[in-house]
Design a protein around this motif. Structure first.
Motif, PDB file in Angstrom:
ATOM      1  N   HIS A  75      -8.072  -4.788  -1.306  1.00 26.96           N
ATOM      2  CA  HIS A  75      -6.855  -4.044  -0.973  1.00 26.96           C
ATOM      3  C   HIS A  75      -5.987  -4.892  -0.052  1.00 26.96           C
TER       4      HIS A  75
ATOM      5  N   SER B 113       0.831  -1.195   0.000  1.00 24.55           N
ATOM      6  CA  SER B 113       0.000   0.000   0.000  1.00 24.55           C
ATOM      7  C   SER B 113       0.876   1.259   0.000  1.00 24.55           C
TER       8      SER B 113
ATOM      9  N   SER C 270      -0.614  -3.610  -3.951  1.00 25.75           N
ATOM     10  CA  SER C 270      -1.698  -2.621  -3.842  1.00 25.75           C
ATOM     11  C   SER C 270      -1.186  -1.195  -3.636  1.00 25.75           C
TER      12      SER C 270
ATOM     13  N   ASP D  62     -10.091  -3.077  -5.979  1.00 25.73           N
ATOM     14  CA  ASP D  62      -9.501  -2.491  -4.770  1.00 25.73           C
ATOM     15  C   ASP D  62     -10.355  -1.309  -4.297  1.00 25.73           C
TER      16      ASP D  62
END
Length: 329
Positions: free
Chosen positions: A299, A142, A168, A271
């Motif tokens: 996600h 992330s 992600s 996502d």
């Protein structure tokens, strides 16, 4: 290069929110996966590390470096699972907590953000000096994935890494900020923002002078969106004009073409943190990037398996496959 995905979502987890939330709920964290170390930084601050095993200076094998996501830590499901997988397979790994994320407020007003590459650079240089013959790989999740890709594009041939994987990553920060204000995605914004505000309050308590460096018109309680937080806290603390300036300069999409080491990017179309704006076009990818886009996965979810009580987490096996291919080449 676009790579066809082999990921098959579990029949019971085809919803993006189930993928995102159950990845956390189904991860057991009963046993510790590493030992801590505090790394002092050259500006007087510190970051806390977690090592899966002790290494001698003459170590010559692979070493995986892990960067977590927004408000993440060793307690984050993805970080715990990856370090446990590394430990189980005797592939050494070390995670760097971003400033203030290890459970103890950092010493300076500055913290971390999606494009903060100075601390990771210091950390990676520290590892290369400590283990000069090790081969370093890095994985970022992330926010940590966006940071890692920006780092690779910034340092190019001098990244000191042999390979990287970004899971992600929010490659367009502005688009992601807008997405997190809509629909069920607001739940994620509220959850993360609550933690960010709580940590900010703790820091202000021990560092009252911090208030003078921020642009909070209505105090911490007046912050209700990521953009407000970034406008009033992230930007003034880290030298950006405003939130839009921060998003523009730190979104990793613009750095992808400059990446010179083998790198994997894994995204899911569904996502809930992102929009199609984060999906790069082929011409935006350097020849060293292997881009994998799944239809499902949420996600940092990517849960497969026939039964909820026996899930298969795709990410760890995919990272292992990618890095082993590079290491053995």
């Amino acid at each position: 290069m676009y790579k066809p995905s082999q990921f098959k979502p579990a029949w019971w987890a085809r919803n993006p929110h189930v993928q995102t939330i159950f990845a956390d709920l189904l991860t057991s964290r009963k046993k510790p996966v590493g030992t801590p170390e505090r790394l002092e930084l050259d500006d007087g601050d510190f970051v806390d590390l977690i090592w899966t095993q002790k290494l001698e200076q003459q170590y010559t094998g692979p070493l995986l470096v892990l960067f977590h996501g927004l408000e993440g830590s060793i307690k984050s499901h993805y970080a715990y699972r990856l370090l446990k997988s590394l430990k189980d397979h005797n592939w050494p790994g070390v995670m760097m907590h971003f400033r203030g994320c290890s459970g103890e407020p950092n010493r300076l007003p500055r913290a971390y953000h999606s494009g903060e590459t100075d601390d990771p650079r210091y950390f990676i240089e520290y590892l290369t000096k400590r283990f000069p013959n090790a081969k370093l790989f890095a994985a970022g999740y992330s926010l940590g994935g966006n940071m890692l890709l920006k780092y690779l594009g910034k340092y190019k041939e001098n990244s000191l890494l042999c390979g990287a994987a970004a899971i992600s990553p929010p490659l367009d920060l502005s688009a992601c900020e807008v997405r997190l204000k809509t629909g069920f995605s607001r739940v994620y914004q509220h959850h993360l923002l609550s933690r960010m505000k709580r940590n900010l309050r703790k820091k202000v308590e021990i560092m009252p002078e911090l208030i003078s460096k921020l642009k909070m018109a209505d105090g911490v309680d007046g912050i209700s969106t990521f953009k407000t937080f970034d406008e009033q806290v992230t930007a003034p603390l880290h030298g950006f004009k405003n939130a839009d300036d921060y998003y523009k300069k730190c979104s990793a999409m613009q750095f992808l073409n400059n990446i010179t080491v083998p790198s994997l990017i894994l995204h899911a179309k569904d996502d809930p943190f992102m929009t199609h704006a984060v999906i790069p076009e082929p011409h935006q990818l350097s020849t060293q990037i292997e881009y994998e886009l799944t239809n499902k996965g949420g996600h940092v979810g990517f849960i497969g398996g026939k039964f909820p009580w026996r899930p298969h987490f795709y990410v760890e096996s995919r990272i292992a496959e990618f890095f082993k291919k590079i290491y053995q080449a």
